[in-house]
Design a protein around this motif. Structure first.
Motif, PDB file in Angstrom:
ATOM      1  N   GLY A 185       0.717  -1.551  -0.077  1.00 26.57           N
ATOM      2  CA  GLY A 185       0.077   0.038  -0.064  1.00 26.57           C
ATOM      3  C   GLY A 185       1.006   1.241  -0.045  1.00 26.57           C
ATOM      4  N   GLY A 186       0.397   2.279   0.512  1.00 22.47           N
ATOM      5  CA  GLY A 186       1.352   3.629   0.632  1.00 22.47           C
ATOM      6  C   GLY A 186       2.597   3.495   1.115  1.00 22.47           C
ATOM      7  N   HIS A 189       4.821   0.159  -0.754  1.00 23.30           N
ATOM      8  CA  HIS A 189       5.303   0.373  -1.973  1.00 23.30           C
ATOM      9  C   HIS A 189       6.477   1.252  -1.704  1.00 23.30           C
ATOM     10  N   LYS A 211      -1.510  -8.428  -6.979  1.00 23.23           N
ATOM     11  CA  LYS A 211      -0.402  -7.184  -6.948  1.00 23.23           C
ATOM     12  C   LYS A 211       1.063  -7.628  -7.188  1.00 23.23           C
ATOM     13  N   SER A 332      -8.411   0.437  -0.117  1.00 24.94           N
ATOM     14  CA  SER A 332      -7.188   0.044  -0.500  1.00 24.94           C
ATOM     15  C   SER A 332      -7.332   0.209  -2.018  1.00 24.94           C
ATOM     16  N   LYS A 335      -3.304   3.537  -5.896  1.00 27.72           N
ATOM     17  CA  LYS A 335      -1.792   3.191  -6.135  1.00 27.72           C
ATOM     18  C   LYS A 335      -0.947   4.399  -6.252  1.00 27.72           C
ATOM     19  N   TYR A 336      -0.397   4.789  -5.237  1.00 24.89           N
ATOM     20  CA  TYR A 336      -0.363   4.156  -3.945  1.00 24.89           C
ATOM     21  C   TYR A 336      -0.595   5.309  -2.815  1.00 24.89           C
ATOM     22  N   ARG A 337      -0.628   6.542  -3.114  1.00 25.61           N
ATOM     23  CA  ARG A 337      -0.774   7.351  -2.360  1.00 25.61           C
ATOM     24  C   ARG A 337      -1.671   8.340  -3.082  1.00 25.61           C
TER      25      ARG A 337
END
Length: 348
Positions: A185-186, A189, A211, A332, A335-337
């Motif tokens: 996730g944030g 990654h 993923k 969720s 990708k990713y923030r």
């Protein structure tokens, strides 16, 4: 200083427009016009009062990138127009041993968080964060960032970046180490990017096989699907270090057997967990925690990013879309923030 912002007014209502006063510039202060602000899962926890410590109204945001608008009379290390960052904290006591050791996040009197902390400069009020047009911060808590990188993608480095960089440095990850990052996730990654840049053999540990390809794009050498018992057994006892980035309640039990004798799993999520200790005591394994990083280490991380061309993968949004972004983060679905273009605040 009259300041535009978006704020949470209570734990259930959407964020909306808010105006408040920033403090006047002091001799050691830096006045920053905010260009971008990242959206952290902690912002959502605080907005929803998940930790029982929120004082409303509250302006979230502790992944701040902007340009210096003005400096105090005693500020010599920043100049007007310079690109700078502000992370999760804006002050500490500076006298206790952790502060002297450049671990201000562990200040014995409590760090002053970028939002949600009592504000010593404005008694009776609380600090307000980066979902706003401007901020005033003491020079010792302002960071230099590189103009060479994608500016909007720098913002999450101020939390997601340092949160994952710090434990990799604390446990001396080096070339050839086998490192697992748990959760893509944030935070995850960024952990993948950093560990790969440090030369580690990076294995992405995820419950979602879908993923896997993205993890390899980010720098993972392998993908381990934690819901596949055969895959987990095949890699048991082979990891030098595990970085757990999962931001919700979960068990450590499936991951402990992956560690070599005496090795460490570091968690960076402030989440509840049930844990059986049998796997720890028989392998003398370690579970530990890590909280962001000090200012010195955060600057080191930003310099490392400039050297290795590392930024976050981001989706840019307007401030008017913040409530939908919160919903998507909880699913969720990013990708990713998320990063907020704070110019949009002018149209709010």
């Amino acid at each position: 200083m009259q300041t535009k912002a978006y704020a949470a007014y209570d734990s259930t209502e959407p964020l909306k427009s808010f105006n408040f006063e920033r403090r006047d510039l002091k001799a050691t202060d830096v006045h920053i016009d905010i260009a971008y602000c990242g959206v952290c899962h902690s912002d959502i926890h605080m907005a929803h009062n998940d930790w029982g410590m929120t004082v409303y109204p509250m302006v979230p945001g502790h992944e701040i990138i902007g340009r210096v608008k003005q400096v105090g009379t005693e500020v010599t290390n920043f100049k007007v127009g310079e690109l700078v960052g502000v992370g999760c904290m804006v002050d500490s006591c500076r006298q206790c041993q952790p502060c002297k050791d450049h671990l201000e996040q562990h200040c014995e009197k409590g760090m002053t968080m970028t939002y949600g902390s009592p504000d010593a400069h404005m008694p009776g009020s609380f600090t307000q964060g980066g979902y706003s047009s401007q901020i005033v911060v003491d020079k010792d808590f302002v960071l230099k960032v590189s103009e060479k990188l994608d500016i909007k993608a720098l913002a999450p480095l101020l939390c997601a970046g340092i949160t994952t960089y710090s434990p990799l440095r604390q446990w001396n990850i080096k070339a050839g180490d086998k490192v697992g990052v748990i959760g893509l996730g944030g935070l995850g990654h960024m952990g993948v990017k950093f560990a790969a840049a440090m030369g580690a053999h990076l294995v992405m540990n995820t419950t979602s096989p879908a993923k896997g390809e993205d993890a390899k794009r980010l720098g993972a050498a392998e993908v381990l699907v934690s819901s596949d018992e055969k895959q987990m057994q095949a890699q048991a006892g082979s990891f030098d270090f595990l970085l757990d980035t999962i931001p919700v309640a979960h068990s450590f039990d499936p991951y402990i057997p992956l560690l070599k004798f005496g090795k460490t799993l570091a968690t960076v999520g402030a989440t509840p967990s049930d844990m059986h200790t049998m796997g720890l005591v028989f392998g003398r394994k370690i579970i530990t925690g890590s909280l962001i990083g000090g200012i010195k280490e955060t600057q080191e991380m930003l310099d490392f990013c400039a050297e290795h061309n590392i930024v976050s993968d981001v989706e840019l949004i307007n401030i008017q879309d913040i409530n939908q972004a919160y919903e998507r983060v909880m699913k969720s679905d990013v990708k990713y923030r998320f990063v907020i273009d704070m110019q949009s605040l002018q149209q709010a």
